[in-house]
Design an enzyme around this catalytic site. Sequence first.
Site, short mmCIF file in Angstrom:
data_model
loop_
_atom_site.label_atom_id
_atom_site.label_comp_id
_atom_site.label_asym_id
_atom_site.label_seq_id
_atom_site.Cartn_x
_atom_site.Cartn_y
_atom_site.Cartn_z
CB ILE A 62 42.31 40.19 47.73
CG1 ILE A 62 41.66 39.34 48.69
CG2 ILE A 62 41.28 41.39 47.16
CD1 ILE A 62 41.48 40.13 50.17
CB SER A 63 41.41 34.88 45.33
OG SER A 63 42.73 34.81 44.79
CD GLN A 64 35.74 35.03 41.95
OE1 GLN A 64 36.13 35.66 41.19
NE2 GLN A 64 34.27 34.45 42.25
#
Length: 216
Positions: A62-64
């Site tokens: 999950i991207s920042q």
Amino acid sequence: MTEGFDADRKMQFLFTLRSRGVKDNRVLGAMEKVDRGRFIRGIFSERAYEDMPLPIACGQTISQPSVVGLMTQALNVQPRDKVLEVGTGSGYQAAVLSHLARRVYTVDRHPRLAREAKTLFEDIGLVNITTFAADGSHGLPDHAPFERILVTAAAEDPPGPLLAQLKTGGIMVLPVGQSDTVQSLIRVRRHETGFDYEELRPVRFVPLVEGMGKES
């Protein structure tokens, strides 16, 4: 387990986003409505509100949040837009887009991720997202064209099928690069006679892979 997206966490979360370049009030408002903690399970859930990428199932991430915000800001989604997201992952990015667009189509090559995201969207009442388990490198030609396309995995070049599915006047945002260490986030605008490309910032994403992942 995470304690939830309470007022103090939300304030700090939004402050961090602003400090890292997310200035669009509509994007900030959408991200304020989406509790990232709902999209992270297991031992990493306690870190859901930190500005960092985290592992999820199927070897994905999950991207920042600041990258999610910057990509969404660059996409400039309008209320009547139909958006294609390639790479559903946890579903967090699609959930943010759902608060900005008329409809979001999201596709992932991992059936498990698509299935779990679809269930979560239903649980939190996001009714304008349609989820597919499919090879996202080919887009969704049956539902094209799209005013906006967002790709959350890195290709060497913008995939031809996705460019073809972008509506004239539309915008696509995606990472491109020949390795997982040297990538750039670019914005593509389609006009009547071709495409304009704009390099935005260095990023690091998992690679865009053709074909389907294993069922699990």
